[in-house]
Design a protein around this motif. Structure first.
Motif, short mmCIF file in Angstrom:
data_model
loop_
_atom_site.label_atom_id
_atom_site.label_comp_id
_atom_site.label_asym_id
_atom_site.label_seq_id
_atom_site.Cartn_x
_atom_site.Cartn_y
_atom_site.Cartn_z
N GLY A 75 10.27 31.06 33.34
CA GLY A 75 10.40 30.16 34.47
C GLY A 75 10.48 28.70 34.06
O GLY A 75 10.52 28.37 32.88
N VAL A 76 10.48 27.86 35.07
CA VAL A 76 10.61 26.42 34.86
C VAL A 76 9.53 25.72 35.67
O VAL A 76 9.27 26.09 36.81
N ALA A 77 8.91 24.71 35.09
CA ALA A 77 7.88 23.94 35.78
C ALA A 77 8.35 22.49 35.92
O ALA A 77 9.08 21.97 35.09
N GLN A 78 7.90 21.86 37.01
CA GLN A 78 8.27 20.46 37.24
C GLN A 78 7.15 19.79 38.05
O GLN A 78 6.67 20.35 39.03
N LYS A 79 6.74 18.61 37.63
CA LYS A 79 5.75 17.86 38.38
C LYS A 79 6.46 16.98 39.40
O LYS A 79 7.55 16.48 39.16
N ALA A 80 5.82 16.82 40.56
CA ALA A 80 6.40 16.02 41.64
C ALA A 80 5.30 15.27 42.37
O ALA A 80 4.15 15.73 42.42
N VAL A 81 5.65 14.15 42.96
CA VAL A 81 4.70 13.34 43.72
C VAL A 81 5.24 13.12 45.11
O VAL A 81 6.42 12.77 45.29
N LEU A 82 4.40 13.34 46.11
CA LEU A 82 4.77 13.16 47.51
C LEU A 82 3.96 12.01 48.09
O LEU A 82 2.74 11.94 47.93
N GLY A 83 4.62 11.12 48.79
CA GLY A 83 3.90 10.01 49.41
C GLY A 83 4.62 8.68 49.21
O GLY A 83 5.72 8.63 48.66
N PRO A 84 3.99 7.62 49.73
CA PRO A 84 2.65 7.63 50.30
C PRO A 84 2.62 8.12 51.75
O PRO A 84 3.59 7.98 52.48
N LEU A 85 1.47 8.70 52.10
CA LEU A 85 1.19 9.03 53.48
C LEU A 85 -0.19 8.48 53.81
O LEU A 85 -0.96 8.14 52.94
N THR A 86 -0.47 8.39 55.10
CA THR A 86 -1.73 7.80 55.55
C THR A 86 -2.42 8.74 56.55
O THR A 86 -1.78 9.28 57.44
N ILE A 87 -3.72 8.93 56.34
CA ILE A 87 -4.53 9.74 57.26
C ILE A 87 -5.48 8.79 57.99
O ILE A 87 -6.17 7.98 57.37
N ILE A 88 -5.48 8.87 59.31
CA ILE A 88 -6.31 7.98 60.11
C ILE A 88 -7.27 8.77 60.99
O ILE A 88 -6.99 9.91 61.36
#
Length: 295
Positions: free
Chosen positions: A278-291
């Motif tokens: 298989g293949v692996a890949q790192k990813a980043v999601l954001g920014p998001l805000t929780i209130i």
């Protein structure tokens, strides 16, 4: 139901006791009966057909499917589903099929990974990146695979942080850990949604207190994997209250998730860096805000 399991095929014979049942409406996975009579439906099929699933659990190689009874427009019978399982002692030299071209973590250029915020029903991108505490954050991970055999998309690890780059000293909130265990579901209502495609994984993440009011980034390790090679290190598990850990892709084999409360280590080391499966890949999601809308 009678089963005759052979190394490459199976014969399934269902004898129907309901007088009003139409045996032609039985299906084994995606297959119609090989033959049927007023009281029996017979399937003689190979494991490569009918959408059989192949799982490796410990020392056993298992082929699983569902025998279902559908309804015609004039039927008065009740729909039903029955599991079909053939289990074999795994040959010592057996390994999951390796596809060509051989994958490696350096070959991600052939695959495009995506991690995104979605709207409530996962039909399109999110219209806002602000979420109320306790509400659900719909997240979808996917991989496009134009030149490859079908691959199963998994989230091996996800953590929330207040920085776009993770550093050793960065405070983090674990979401998915231990090789695919949605650990956040232990203390919340977070869950994986039923899979629509092998190449997609939908996560309903309940908004948490970590980083409340700040910018939050979700850091994940995505893995595209042989769909026939699930084991305790390659899985998607979530915790269902009063039921325990369940395997997303086949709840009948949720024992693969038993290690989620301990340590999910395989007895046989399989490194993604070796480019084998298989293949692996790192990813980043954001920014998001929780209130917190109550404060």
């Amino acid at each position: 139901m009678k089963l005759d399991c052979r190394p490459d095929s199976v014969t399934v014979v269902w004898t129907e006791g309901r007088s009003q049942a139409d045996t032609s409406l039985f299906r084994l996975g995606s297959c119609f009966p090989t033959s049927f009579s007023a009281t029996q439906a017979v399937f003689r099929v190979d494991f490569d057909d009918c959408s059989f699933r192949r799982l490796v659990t410990g020392d056993y190689l298992m082929y699983t499917n569902d025998l279902t009874y559908g309804l015609s427009s004039d039927s008065q019978s009740v729909a039903s589903t029955h599991p079909v399982v053939c289990a074999f002692k795994r040959p010592k030299d057996w390994f999951p099929v390796i596809y060509d071209p051989v994958f490696s973590t350096h070959g991600v250029g052939h695959l495009v990974f995506h991690l995104g915020l979605m709207n409530d029903d996962f039909s399109g991108p999110a219209e806002s990146t602000t979420f109320a505490l306790g509400s659900f954050i719909p997240i979808m991970a996917s991989v496009s695979q134009k030149t490859h055999q079908p691959l199963l998309l998994l989230l091996e690890e996800c953590v929330a942080a207040t920085t776009q780059e993770l550093k050793p000293e960065s405070p983090v909130y674990p979401i998915i850990a231990n090789k695919g265990c949605l650990v956040d579901s232990r203390m919340s209502h977070s869950k994986f949604e039923p899979r629509q495609k092998l190449s997609e994984l939908q996560l309903s993440l309940q908004a948490f207190r970590f980083g409340l009011g700040e910018e939050v980034f979700i850091h994940c390790k995505l893995v595209a994997w042989d769909p026939n090679g699930l084991d305790i290190t390659k899985k998607a598990c979530h915790y269902v209250k009063e039921h325990g850990w369940e395997l997303l892709d086949n709840y009948a084999y949720s024992t693969l998730c038993d290690c989620c409360d301990s340590d999910c280590k395989s007895r046989r080391t399989r490194s993604l860096d070796s480019g084998r499966l298989g293949v692996a890949q790192k990813a980043v999601l954001g920014p998001l805000t929780i209130i917190d809308e109550t404060s």
